[in-house]
Design a protein around this motif. Structure first.
Motif, mmCIF file in Angstrom:
data_model
loop_
_atom_site.group_PDB
_atom_site.id
_atom_site.type_symbol
_atom_site.label_atom_id
_atom_site.label_comp_id
_atom_site.label_asym_id
_atom_site.label_seq_id
_atom_site.Cartn_x
_atom_site.Cartn_y
_atom_site.Cartn_z
ATOM 1 N N LEU A 183 -3.828 2.418 -1.609
ATOM 2 C CA LEU A 183 -4.392 2.425 -2.966
ATOM 3 C C LEU A 183 -3.499 1.571 -3.855
ATOM 4 O O LEU A 183 -2.318 1.875 -4.027
ATOM 5 N N GLY A 184 -4.048 0.521 -4.408
ATOM 6 C CA GLY A 184 -3.242 -0.327 -5.284
ATOM 7 C C GLY A 184 -3.805 -1.727 -5.290
ATOM 8 O O GLY A 184 -4.909 -1.988 -4.798
ATOM 9 N N ARG A 185 -3.027 -2.603 -5.852
ATOM 10 C CA ARG A 185 -3.414 -4.008 -5.915
ATOM 11 C C ARG A 185 -3.393 -4.576 -4.487
ATOM 12 O O ARG A 185 -2.386 -4.405 -3.777
ATOM 13 N N ALA A 196 6.613 3.024 -8.188
ATOM 14 C CA ALA A 196 5.538 3.464 -7.278
ATOM 15 C C ALA A 196 4.821 4.734 -7.750
ATOM 16 O O ALA A 196 5.031 5.829 -7.212
ATOM 17 N N THR A 197 3.949 4.555 -8.726
ATOM 18 C CA THR A 197 3.120 5.660 -9.218
ATOM 19 C C THR A 197 2.355 6.339 -8.083
ATOM 20 O O THR A 197 2.183 7.564 -8.090
ATOM 21 N N VAL A 198 1.914 5.539 -7.119
ATOM 22 C CA VAL A 198 1.063 6.091 -6.054
ATOM 23 C C VAL A 198 1.779 7.150 -5.213
ATOM 24 O O VAL A 198 1.134 8.006 -4.628
ATOM 25 N N LYS A 213 2.423 -5.639 -1.784
ATOM 26 C CA LYS A 213 2.122 -4.208 -1.619
ATOM 27 C C LYS A 213 1.950 -3.827 -0.145
ATOM 28 O O LYS A 213 1.719 -2.659 0.176
ATOM 29 N N GLY A 262 -1.136 1.202 -13.448
ATOM 30 C CA GLY A 262 0.094 1.974 -13.233
ATOM 31 C C GLY A 262 0.705 2.463 -14.545
ATOM 32 O O GLY A 262 0.960 3.652 -14.715
ATOM 33 N N GLU A 282 10.116 -2.762 -5.297
ATOM 34 C CA GLU A 282 9.147 -1.765 -5.802
ATOM 35 C C GLU A 282 9.845 -0.932 -6.877
ATOM 36 O O GLU A 282 10.807 -0.208 -6.587
ATOM 37 N N GLY A 322 -9.592 2.630 -13.913
ATOM 38 C CA GLY A 322 -9.372 2.343 -12.483
ATOM 39 C C GLY A 322 -7.899 2.023 -12.310
ATOM 40 O O GLY A 322 -7.045 2.823 -12.686
ATOM 41 N N ALA A 350 -8.319 0.636 -1.202
ATOM 42 C CA ALA A 350 -8.942 0.721 -2.525
ATOM 43 C C ALA A 350 -8.060 0.030 -3.541
ATOM 44 O O ALA A 350 -6.841 0.234 -3.545
ATOM 45 N N PRO A 353 -8.043 -3.396 -6.858
ATOM 46 C CA PRO A 353 -8.524 -4.732 -7.194
ATOM 47 C C PRO A 353 -7.934 -5.769 -6.237
ATOM 48 O O PRO A 353 -6.782 -5.656 -5.841
ATOM 49 N N VAL A 412 -11.169 1.901 -7.540
ATOM 50 C CA VAL A 412 -11.729 3.255 -7.703
ATOM 51 C C VAL A 412 -11.146 3.928 -8.943
ATOM 52 O O VAL A 412 -10.018 3.653 -9.349
ATOM 53 N N TRP A 444 10.496 -9.044 -4.459
ATOM 54 C CA TRP A 444 9.790 -7.883 -5.000
ATOM 55 C C TRP A 444 10.574 -6.615 -4.665
ATOM 56 O O TRP A 444 10.846 -6.314 -3.497
#
Ligand code: UDP
Length: 333
Positions: free
Chosen positions: A159-161, A246-248, A166, A29, A243, A26, A185, A187, A211, A241
């Motif tokens: 999609l992410g934490r 950013a894999t997404v 985020k 990264g 970023e 799930g 989606a 955790p 997911v 923070w």
């Protein structure tokens, strides 16, 4: 070339014998980055030892080590005899007595433990780490691991934490302004943040939890856009923070899904061409949000741009060039 890939071992779920694998079940990264990089390195003829992800799927050319104790990792690396050690753990899983040529990809946004032979994911991350000249190599994507979808469904995706840094609340505000539902989606380790999100955006947000597998690729591919509205505060390690990579973004783009991002960290460096960058902190009116959604590049353009910039063959070639520099004895900071 023989590569020892060292990643930080993280437990998966409540079962103490389960580890997050490469690729991950799930959220994960670093595990997705390493899976995709390995795809490219294997196709280029490399042999890989994978440390820190016991239980990862077996594939030709890869030895998956069961060892997670740093004290034992040294012997496992020595038995393999790599040309290069590639650390992704910010030295946490790297044996102190490692003397092999080593490079470290930094996945966080602070000053790394080991500043020698670092590789960064963005210029913003590199600057924050105090380096001016270490290589920047973007996060790779393997289009074969994504689903491409030209005709989209009527939802936006986060999609992410599910965390403040985020920008999930900002994503919900954007979605409400434009009148399109937001699927969230990932955790939610900060329960108060999730509860407030669901209470404040009850008609906009649909939370589906973490997911993986085909549910994940389908969700990414069918979204009208993916929202990556990262904020400069609220990060997991305190401080500002930024970023890092950013894999997404590359995953969404390779699936033909455009990205709507803030100008935080790496995002203004990578999002133009596959989406739109908005200034952090700007209040979005319904008119602005509709104009942004209407102006996004097409699925085809976004996919081609992603593969051209970040395809696993391209990124593996860049890594191989840097490995060769380290193997030849070059040292950089
Ligand atoms: N992810 C996933 N399932 C989820 C949530 C996230 O597979 O429910 C993956 C996502 O596709 C991406 C990674 O987890 O590959 C998150 O990486 P990113 O760099 O975007 O975020 P970070 O590592 O900073 O939390």
């Amino acid at each position: 070339m023989k590569v020892a890939m060292v990643i930080p071992p993280y437990r998966y779920g409540a079962d103490p014998s389960q580890w997050i694998t490469v690729p991950p079940q799930g959220y994960g990264g670093i595990q997705w980055v390493v899976a995709t990089l390995m795809d490219g390195l294997l196709e280029a003829g490399c042999e890989i030892l994978l440390l820190g992800a016991p239980g990862s799927p077996v594939q030709d050319g890869v030895t998956v080590s069961d060892t997670v104790e740093t004290a034992d990792i040294h012997a496992v690396i020595e038995a393999f005899g790599p040309d290069i050690v590639h650390d992704h753990s910010n030295t946490a899983a790297l044996p102190a007595n490692n003397h092999r040529p080593t490079v470290s990809t930094h996945h966080l946004n602070s000053v790394p433990e080991l500043q020698t032979n670092g590789i960064y994911l963005s210029r913003a991350q590199r600057t924050a780490a105090g380096s001016a000249s270490a290589p920047v190599i973007r996060l790779p994507v393997n289009p074969a691991r994504c689903q491409f979808q030209e005709v989209k469904d009527d939802y936006l995706l986060f999609l992410g934490r599910v965390s403040a840094h985020k920008g999930v609340r900002e994503a919900a505000a954007f979605a409400r302004a434009v009148g399109v539902p937001l699927t969230v989606a990932g955790p939610a380790w900060e329960k108060d943040y999730l509860d407030a999100l669901l209470a404040d955006f009850p008609h906009t947000v649909r939370y589906v939890g973490e997911v993986g597998g085909s549910a994940r690729t389908r969700l990414i591919a069918h979204a009208r856009a993916q929202l990556v509205l990262s904020q400069p505060w609220g990060g997991p390690f305190g401080g500002r923070w930024i970023e890092p990579g950013a894999t997404v973004v590359s995953e969404a783009a390779a699936s033909g899904t455009p990205v709507i991002a803030t100008d935080n960290g790496c995002l203004p460096e990578i999002v133009p061409g596959v989406g739109t960058v908005l200034p952090t902190g700007r209040e979005i009116t319904p008119g602005d949000a509709k104009a942004v959604l209407a102006s996004l590049p097409t699925a085809q353009v976004v996919r081609e741009t992603a593969v051209d910039r970040w395809g696993h063959h391209t990124i593996a070639r860049q890594y191989l060039a840097v490995y060769k520099r380290a193997v030849s004895g070059e040292v950089w900071t």
